[in-house]
Design a protein around this motif. Structure first.
Motif, PDB file in Angstrom:
ATOM      1  N   TYR A 136       0.760  -0.774   0.064  1.00  0.00           N
ATOM      2  CA  TYR A 136      -0.293   0.384  -0.004  1.00  0.00           C
ATOM      3  C   TYR A 136       0.656   0.841   0.316  1.00  0.00           C
ATOM      4  CZ  TYR A 136       0.314   1.195   5.177  1.00  0.00           C
ATOM      5  OH  TYR A 136       0.255   1.520   6.637  1.00  0.00           O
ATOM      6  N   THR A 137       0.669   2.137  -0.663  1.00  0.00           N
ATOM      7  CA  THR A 137       1.057   3.885  -0.578  1.00  0.00           C
ATOM      8  C   THR A 137       0.356   4.180   0.598  1.00  0.00           C
ATOM      9  OG1 THR A 137      -0.030   3.473  -2.699  1.00  0.00           O
ATOM     10  CG2 THR A 137       0.622   6.095  -2.021  1.00  0.00           C
ATOM     11  N   PHE A 138       2.130   4.440   0.873  1.00  0.00           N
ATOM     12  CA  PHE A 138       2.198   5.332   2.394  1.00  0.00           C
ATOM     13  C   PHE A 138       3.149   6.476   2.299  1.00  0.00           C
ATOM     14  CE2 PHE A 138       3.597   1.667   3.342  1.00  0.00           C
ATOM     15  CZ  PHE A 138       5.351   2.542   4.142  1.00  0.00           C
ATOM     16  N   TYR A 139       3.212   8.157   2.890  1.00  0.00           N
ATOM     17  CA  TYR A 139       4.102   8.856   2.323  1.00  0.00           C
ATOM     18  C   TYR A 139       4.546   9.578   4.040  1.00  0.00           C
ATOM     19  CZ  TYR A 139       1.582   9.110  -1.929  1.00  0.00           C
ATOM     20  OH  TYR A 139       1.211   9.141  -2.939  1.00  0.00           O
ATOM     21  N   ASN A 140       4.141   9.374   4.911  1.00  0.00           N
ATOM     22  CA  ASN A 140       5.262   9.156   6.735  1.00  0.00           C
ATOM     23  C   ASN A 140       4.806   7.831   6.849  1.00  0.00           C
ATOM     24  OD1 ASN A 140       5.025  12.306   6.332  1.00  0.00           O
ATOM     25  ND2 ASN A 140       2.661  12.001   5.588  1.00  0.00           N
ATOM     26  N   VAL A 141       5.401   7.402   7.806  1.00  0.00           N
ATOM     27  CA  VAL A 141       5.907   7.122   8.607  1.00  0.00           C
ATOM     28  C   VAL A 141       5.400   6.934  10.336  1.00  0.00           C
ATOM     29  CG1 VAL A 141       6.828   4.815  10.071  1.00  0.00           C
ATOM     30  CG2 VAL A 141       7.792   5.109   6.896  1.00  0.00           C
ATOM     31  N   GLU A 154      20.741   7.072  10.189  1.00  0.00           N
ATOM     32  CA  GLU A 154      22.155   7.376   9.143  1.00  0.00           C
ATOM     33  C   GLU A 154      21.601   6.479   8.497  1.00  0.00           C
ATOM     34  OE1 GLU A 154      25.958   7.370   7.119  1.00  0.00           O
ATOM     35  OE2 GLU A 154      24.712   8.811   9.060  1.00  0.00           O
ATOM     36  N   ARG A 155      20.977   5.402   8.769  1.00  0.00           N
ATOM     37  CA  ARG A 155      20.247   5.304   7.176  1.00  0.00           C
ATOM     38  C   ARG A 155      19.148   5.323   7.438  1.00  0.00           C
ATOM     39  NH1 ARG A 155      20.871  -1.152   9.349  1.00  0.00           N
ATOM     40  NH2 ARG A 155      19.679  -1.655   7.532  1.00  0.00           N
ATOM     41  N   TYR A 156      18.812   5.450   8.147  1.00  0.00           N
ATOM     42  CA  TYR A 156      17.087   5.482   7.725  1.00  0.00           C
ATOM     43  C   TYR A 156      16.840   7.012   6.500  1.00  0.00           C
ATOM     44  CZ  TYR A 156      11.544   7.146   7.637  1.00  0.00           C
ATOM     45  OH  TYR A 156      10.561   7.472   7.421  1.00  0.00           O
ATOM     46  N   PRO A 157      17.306   7.592   6.715  1.00  0.00           N
ATOM     47  CA  PRO A 157      17.190   8.920   5.870  1.00  0.00           C
ATOM     48  C   PRO A 157      18.050   8.373   4.085  1.00  0.00           C
ATOM     49  CG  PRO A 157      18.859   9.640   6.730  1.00  0.00           C
ATOM     50  CD  PRO A 157      18.052   8.687   7.570  1.00  0.00           C
ATOM     51  N   LYS A 158      18.724   7.417   3.694  1.00  0.00           N
ATOM     52  CA  LYS A 158      18.843   6.728   2.920  1.00  0.00           C
ATOM     53  C   LYS A 158      18.421   5.949   2.235  1.00  0.00           C
ATOM     54  CE  LYS A 158      24.286   8.133   3.922  1.00  0.00           C
ATOM     55  NZ  LYS A 158      25.359   7.345   4.850  1.00  0.00           N
ATOM     56  N   GLU A 159      17.952   5.025   2.546  1.00  0.00           N
ATOM     57  CA  GLU A 159      17.122   3.649   2.497  1.00  0.00           C
ATOM     58  C   GLU A 159      16.113   4.185   2.203  1.00  0.00           C
ATOM     59  OE1 GLU A 159      18.941  -0.063   4.214  1.00  0.00           O
ATOM     60  OE2 GLU A 159      20.532   1.186   5.411  1.00  0.00           O
ATOM     61  N   ILE A 160      14.742   5.103   3.169  1.00  0.00           N
ATOM     62  CA  ILE A 160      13.568   4.956   3.043  1.00  0.00           C
ATOM     63  C   ILE A 160      13.639   6.237   2.588  1.00  0.00           C
ATOM     64  CG2 ILE A 160      11.626   5.101   4.429  1.00  0.00           C
ATOM     65  CD1 ILE A 160      12.507   2.041   4.103  1.00  0.00           C
ATOM     66  N   GLY A 161      13.770   7.651   3.928  1.00  0.00           N
ATOM     67  CA  GLY A 161      13.835   9.173   3.093  1.00  0.00           C
ATOM     68  C   GLY A 161      12.054   9.503   3.712  1.00  0.00           C
ATOM     69  N   LEU A 162      11.104   8.989   3.883  1.00  0.00           N
ATOM     70  CA  LEU A 162      10.034   9.453   4.232  1.00  0.00           C
ATOM     71  C   LEU A 162      10.339  10.363   5.512  1.00  0.00           C
ATOM     72  CD1 LEU A 162       8.242   6.357   2.941  1.00  0.00           C
ATOM     73  CD2 LEU A 162       8.373   8.288   1.675  1.00  0.00           C
ATOM     74  N   PRO A 163       8.764  11.591   5.330  1.00  0.00           N
ATOM     75  CA  PRO A 163       8.732  12.058   6.394  1.00  0.00           C
ATOM     76  C   PRO A 163       8.577  11.195   7.994  1.00  0.00           C
ATOM     77  CG  PRO A 163       7.906  13.462   4.538  1.00  0.00           C
ATOM     78  CD  PRO A 163       9.117  12.066   4.310  1.00  0.00           C
ATOM     79  N   PHE A 164       8.674  11.442   9.410  1.00  0.00           N
ATOM     80  CA  PHE A 164       8.262  10.202   9.894  1.00  0.00           C
ATOM     81  C   PHE A 164       8.324  10.920  11.677  1.00  0.00           C
ATOM     82  CE2 PHE A 164      13.428  10.257  10.234  1.00  0.00           C
ATOM     83  CZ  PHE A 164      13.420  10.547  12.386  1.00  0.00           C
ATOM     84  N   ILE A 165       7.344  10.443  12.066  1.00  0.00           N
ATOM     85  CA  ILE A 165       6.191  11.115  12.826  1.00  0.00           C
ATOM     86  C   ILE A 165       6.947  10.025  14.659  1.00  0.00           C
ATOM     87  CG2 ILE A 165       4.933  12.241  14.961  1.00  0.00           C
ATOM     88  CD1 ILE A 165       3.414  12.241  11.545  1.00  0.00           C
ATOM     89  N   LYS A 221      19.356  15.010  15.369  1.00  0.00           N
ATOM     90  CA  LYS A 221      19.663  14.131  14.567  1.00  0.00           C
ATOM     91  C   LYS A 221      18.087  13.486  14.122  1.00  0.00           C
ATOM     92  CE  LYS A 221      23.951  12.992  16.570  1.00  0.00           C
ATOM     93  NZ  LYS A 221      24.788  11.955  17.281  1.00  0.00           N
ATOM     94  N   LEU A 222      17.057  13.516  14.579  1.00  0.00           N
ATOM     95  CA  LEU A 222      16.149  13.005  14.594  1.00  0.00           C
ATOM     96  C   LEU A 222      15.569  14.190  13.159  1.00  0.00           C
ATOM     97  CD1 LEU A 222      14.516  11.119  17.199  1.00  0.00           C
ATOM     98  CD2 LEU A 222      15.209  10.075  15.524  1.00  0.00           C
ATOM     99  N   VAL A 223      15.544  15.181  13.750  1.00  0.00           N
ATOM    100  CA  VAL A 223      14.490  16.434  12.564  1.00  0.00           C
ATOM    101  C   VAL A 223      16.286  16.172  10.920  1.00  0.00           C
ATOM    102  CG1 VAL A 223      14.446  19.032  11.769  1.00  0.00           C
ATOM    103  CG2 VAL A 223      14.157  17.855  13.636  1.00  0.00           C
ATOM    104  N   GLU A 224      16.782  16.189  11.302  1.00  0.00           N
ATOM    105  CA  GLU A 224      18.326  15.671  10.159  1.00  0.00           C
ATOM    106  C   GLU A 224      18.026  14.475   9.371  1.00  0.00           C
ATOM    107  OE1 GLU A 224      22.522  15.987   8.716  1.00  0.00           O
ATOM    108  OE2 GLU A 224      22.056  16.405  11.032  1.00  0.00           O
TER     109      GLU A 224
END
Length: 300
Positions: free
Chosen positions: A121-126, A146-157, A173-176
């Motif tokens: 399914y389609t999602f734009y946030n985690v 380190e890995r999340y923005p490179k391998e997933i790259g979706l905005p998260f909460i 670091k989480l905002v970055e």
């Protein structure tokens, strides 16, 4: 159905005896290795939903968007270091002390889970719904940002920011890494109510955490702060103390109001006895003093 004896049932499965009495079979074994669990199943061929007309259909990609609103909800970890008197975590710890252990997935697991789910399914946030995010494990935290923005790259909460565990470097670091919103448990500004709720935190810790988030104004959605109203033995003076604390929290902010509820097995249930709260935790009493708390979100 298969002529099994009740004694053959797996631990945690209850049933009725032939005489109609309940066969109590304890609790299922707690899972300490979360990575041993399979990924949540979102395959439309094996997941179904009952529609408003009572028909049954497969839950396909379009259906997930309808029910989950383009957001993927997951939990990096389970367990909480707190033992708040109103929380299910308190009750769980009475069943098994190992529920106090903060059990977590590996970073590889959670990244692969998100990738696998995106096939269905389609999602734009985690949305990470942890009671206590992985702030206590420096290695896991550093690997994740380190890995999340490179391998997933979706905005998260991130839901589970515990004030006494949160540092400026965590928020930065989480905002970055892509965090667009955080949520912090405050519950009350009253020392008396903090004792009743068994929350080990100070007002200064709350204010300090709000400064961490305020630094990123314009980059993230206003931070949410959870407040409990209609508490057991709560007085107007207690609510005024809460309002005073909220007035010191750095803006912008969103106040999430909830009415206190007494759930079986929680410590607060022992305190409340014949105290009858409202029907829903989202329906606080419509009083002037409660309204003042709610208005704090728009008071600069």
């Amino acid at each position: 159905k298969n002529n099994l004896e009740v004694e053959d049932l797996p631990q945690g499965v209850w049933t009725k005896n032939k005489d109609g009495s309940i066969y109590e079979n304890g609790c299922s074994e707690i899972c300490l290795d979360l990575d041993s669990l399979p990924f949540p199943n979102y395959d439309k061929n094996t997941v179904y939903v009952r529609n408003n007309d009572n028909s049954i259909s497969n839950l396909d990609r379009g259906g997930y968007c309808k029910y989950l609103d383009y957001v993927y909800y997951t939990m990096f970890s389970q367990g909480c270091p707190n033992s708040c008197s109103y929380c299910c975590n308190y009750a769980l710890k009475q069943l098994d002390k190992r529920y106090a252990v903060n059990r977590k997935h590996s970073v590889s697991y959670i990244i692969n889970e998100i990738k696998e789910t995106s096939k269905y399914y389609t999602f734009y946030n985690v949305f990470f719904m942890d009671d206590s995010f992985i702030l206590r494990d420096n290695n896991a935290f550093d690997e994740f940002v380190e890995r999340y923005p490179k391998e997933i790259g979706l905005p998260f909460i991130v839901l589970g920011f515990i004030p006494k565990l949160t540092k400026q470097k965590h928020v930065d670091k989480l905002v970055e890494a892509g965090m667009i919103r955080g949520r912090v448990g405050v519950q009350t500004g009253s020392e008396k109510m903090l004792e009743i709720y068994n929350r080990k935190q100070s007002k200064n810790e709350i204010i300090k955490v709000s400064e961490f988030f305020a630094k990123h104004k314009g980059k993230i959605v206003p931070t949410g702060y959870d407040i409990i109203l209609d508490g057991y033995n709560e007085t107007v003076e207690d609510i005024i103390e809460t309002a005073a604390l909220i007035s010191k929290i750095k803006r912008p902010l969103i106040i999430n109001l909830a009415a206190l509820k007494s759930y079986p097995g929680t410590k607060i249930a022992d305190y409340m006895n014949n105290y009858v709260p409202g029907i829903s935790c989202v329906e606080v009493n419509n009083t002037v003093i409660n309204s003042i708390i709610g208005l704090q979100s728009i008071i600069s």
